[in-house]
Design an enzyme around this catalytic site. Structure first.
Site, short mmCIF file in Angstrom:
data_model
loop_
_atom_site.label_atom_id
_atom_site.label_comp_id
_atom_site.label_asym_id
_atom_site.label_seq_id
_atom_site.Cartn_x
_atom_site.Cartn_y
_atom_site.Cartn_z
N ALA A 64 69.05 -11.26 57.95
CA ALA A 64 67.82 -11.79 58.52
C ALA A 64 67.79 -13.29 58.21
O ALA A 64 68.48 -13.76 57.30
CB ALA A 64 66.62 -11.08 57.90
N GLU A 112 72.67 -3.75 57.98
CA GLU A 112 71.66 -2.82 58.53
C GLU A 112 71.84 -2.64 60.04
O GLU A 112 71.68 -1.53 60.56
CB GLU A 112 70.27 -3.34 58.19
CG GLU A 112 69.99 -3.26 56.68
CD GLU A 112 68.77 -4.06 56.25
OE1 GLU A 112 68.62 -5.23 56.68
OE2 GLU A 112 67.95 -3.52 55.48
N GLU A 132 69.72 -8.55 49.22
CA GLU A 132 68.29 -8.90 49.25
C GLU A 132 67.65 -9.07 47.89
O GLU A 132 66.85 -9.99 47.70
CB GLU A 132 67.50 -7.85 50.05
CG GLU A 132 67.70 -7.93 51.55
CD GLU A 132 68.86 -7.10 52.06
OE1 GLU A 132 69.69 -6.64 51.24
OE2 GLU A 132 68.95 -6.89 53.27
N1 CAA Z 1 69.68 -16.94 57.26
C1 CAA Z 1 69.62 -18.23 57.69
N2 CAA Z 1 70.68 -19.06 57.74
C2 CAA Z 1 71.86 -18.57 57.32
C3 CAA Z 1 72.02 -17.26 56.85
C4 CAA Z 1 70.84 -16.43 56.83
N3 CAA Z 1 70.89 -15.13 56.44
N4 CAA Z 1 73.29 -17.06 56.48
C5 CAA Z 1 73.93 -18.23 56.72
N5 CAA Z 1 73.07 -19.13 57.22
C6 CAA Z 1 73.37 -20.52 57.60
C7 CAA Z 1 73.50 -21.41 56.37
O1 CAA Z 1 72.23 -21.80 55.89
C8 CAA Z 1 74.33 -22.55 56.93
O2 CAA Z 1 73.48 -23.40 57.66
P1 CAA Z 1 73.66 -25.02 57.55
O3 CAA Z 1 75.04 -25.28 58.12
O4 CAA Z 1 72.56 -25.54 58.42
O5 CAA Z 1 73.55 -25.36 56.10
C9 CAA Z 1 75.25 -21.85 57.93
O6 CAA Z 1 74.63 -20.60 58.23
C10 CAA Z 1 76.63 -21.58 57.38
O7 CAA Z 1 76.47 -20.86 56.16
P2 CAA Z 1 77.17 -21.29 54.78
O8 CAA Z 1 77.38 -22.76 54.74
O9 CAA Z 1 76.38 -20.67 53.67
O10 CAA Z 1 78.60 -20.57 54.96
P3 CAA Z 1 79.55 -20.07 53.79
O11 CAA Z 1 80.83 -19.71 54.45
O12 CAA Z 1 79.59 -21.04 52.68
O13 CAA Z 1 78.88 -18.72 53.22
C11 CAA Z 1 77.75 -16.60 53.43
C12 CAA Z 1 78.76 -17.61 54.06
C13 CAA Z 1 78.35 -16.03 52.15
C14 CAA Z 1 77.55 -15.48 54.43
C15 CAA Z 1 76.44 -17.32 53.12
O14 CAA Z 1 76.02 -18.02 54.29
C16 CAA Z 1 75.33 -16.41 52.72
O15 CAA Z 1 75.31 -15.93 51.59
N6 CAA Z 1 74.36 -16.14 53.64
C17 CAA Z 1 73.19 -15.37 53.35
C18 CAA Z 1 73.53 -13.89 53.25
C19 CAA Z 1 72.29 -13.10 52.89
O16 CAA Z 1 71.75 -13.25 51.81
N7 CAA Z 1 71.83 -12.21 53.80
C20 CAA Z 1 70.69 -11.40 53.59
C21 CAA Z 1 69.47 -12.06 54.17
S1 CAA Z 1 67.97 -11.20 53.76
C22 CAA Z 1 67.88 -9.90 54.83
O17 CAA Z 1 68.74 -9.67 55.62
C23 CAA Z 1 66.60 -9.12 54.72
C24 CAA Z 1 66.54 -7.88 55.53
O18 CAA Z 1 67.12 -6.89 55.22
C25 CAA Z 1 65.67 -7.84 56.69
#
Ligand code: CAA
Length: 259
Positions: A64, A112, A132
């Site tokens: 998300a 999910e 999460e």
């Molecule tokens: N939401 C918003 N933006 C996201 C995102 C997310 N879940 N995941 C990645 N992005 C964005 C980053 O902010 C980044 O944007 P900018 O270039 O503007 O800074 C871009 O995508 C590229 O991401 P990274 O630079 O972080 O890429 P990376 O290769 O270094 O890392 C990753 C990749 C490990 C997937 C890392 O992006 C990450 O950990 N993302 C979040 C994963 C996460 O925590 N997901 C769960 C979200 S909560 C949820 O899903 C709740 C639910 O159940 C409803």
């Protein structure tokens, strides 16, 4: 639609989450357009199987949208969670089988989304997880419900409580994915499987999906009653007569009419 691509090839539709700059994270716009795409595909009666994948070579869906969620209050979070769950439940109960072609990160809402599909295929670089609790929230688009149903309660709790990601081979080991293939083989493998499904009697496949899904939510007596109903309903179709006639006449090349 800005964030979703829909493609048709024969009897197979492919929906691609297309927001690669944010690793295909599920903003409200993405969820809204995904919902619209599902309606479009649902209304196309020529589609017998659906594939869902992510754009790019790095991410299926990275969850998300954290930037969008950060400042939500309790009521707004409930609206967001309810909407995500509605869209994913539509996928789970979609009228034909849905294959997730997981081409990279499938984290949080991405894991999910994959779990709401009938079958998961993963590329070797795929990473799964429910991160999460590390963000101060619980999984919110079905993870607390579908992960335990898919891999068993102990492993689901371990994954959710530790928030640790797992790689594709481990995902296959615990039954989270059906098969792991090289990235370049992912879409051809998904297509081959989708075409294989689409070559069978579509109403029988849809009835089997309903019997499996609905039966899993109930006791065995009610489950077999559901099976009897879906099984017997097939006998009102032209495809049942046709399929059995082909067998008895030793016809190998079949073409079901979806009637
Ligand atoms: N939401 C918003 N933006 C996201 C995102 C997310 N879940 N995941 C990645 N992005 C964005 C980053 O902010 C980044 O944007 P900018 O270039 O503007 O800074 C871009 O995508 C590229 O991401 P990274 O630079 O972080 O890429 P990376 O290769 O270094 O890392 C990753 C990749 C490990 C997937 C890392 O992006 C990450 O950990 N993302 C979040 C994963 C996460 O925590 N997901 C769960 C979200 S909560 C949820 O899903 C709740 C639910 O159940 C409803």
């Amino acid at each position: 639609m800005e964030t979703i691509l829909v493609n048709y090839e024969g009897h197979v539709a492919t929906i691609t989450i297309n927001r690669p700059k944010a690793l295909n994270a599920l903003s409200t716009q993405v969820l809204t357009e995904l919902n619209e795409a599902l309606t479009e595909v649902e209304n196309n009666k020529e589609v017998y199987a659906l594939i869902i994948t992510g754009a790019g070579e790095k991410s299926f869906v990275a969850g998300a949208d954290i930037a969008e969620m950060k400042d939500k209050n309790v009521e707004e979070a409930a609206v967001y969670g309810k909407f995500g769950n509605e869209v994913f439940r539509r996928i789970e109960t979609f009228r034909c089988p849905v294959i997730a072609a997981v081409n990279g990160f499938a984290l949080g809402g991405g894991c999910e989304l994959a779990m709401s599909c009938d079958i998961r295929l993963a590329s070797e670089n795929a990473v799964f997880g429910q991160p999460e609790v590390g963000l101060g929230i619980t999984p919110g688009f079905g993870g607390t419900q579908r992960l335990a149903r898919t891999v068993g309660v102990g492993i689901a709790k371990e994954m959710i409580y530790t928030a640790r990601n797992i790689k594709a081979p481990r995902a296959a080991e615990i039954g989270l994915v059906n098969r792991v293939v090289a990235l370049e083989e992912l879409m051809p493998t998904a297509m081959k499987m989708a075409n294989g499904i689409a070559a069978n009697a579509p109403i029988a496949v849809a009835n089997a999906k309903k019997a499996i899904n609905n039966g899993l939510q109930t006791d065995i007596e009610s489950g077999v009653a559901i099976e009897v109903e879906e099984f017997s309903n097939c006998f009102a179709t032209e495809d049942q007569t046709y399929g059995m006639t082909c067998f008895l006449d030793k016809v190998k090349e079949k073409s079901f009419s979806n009637k």
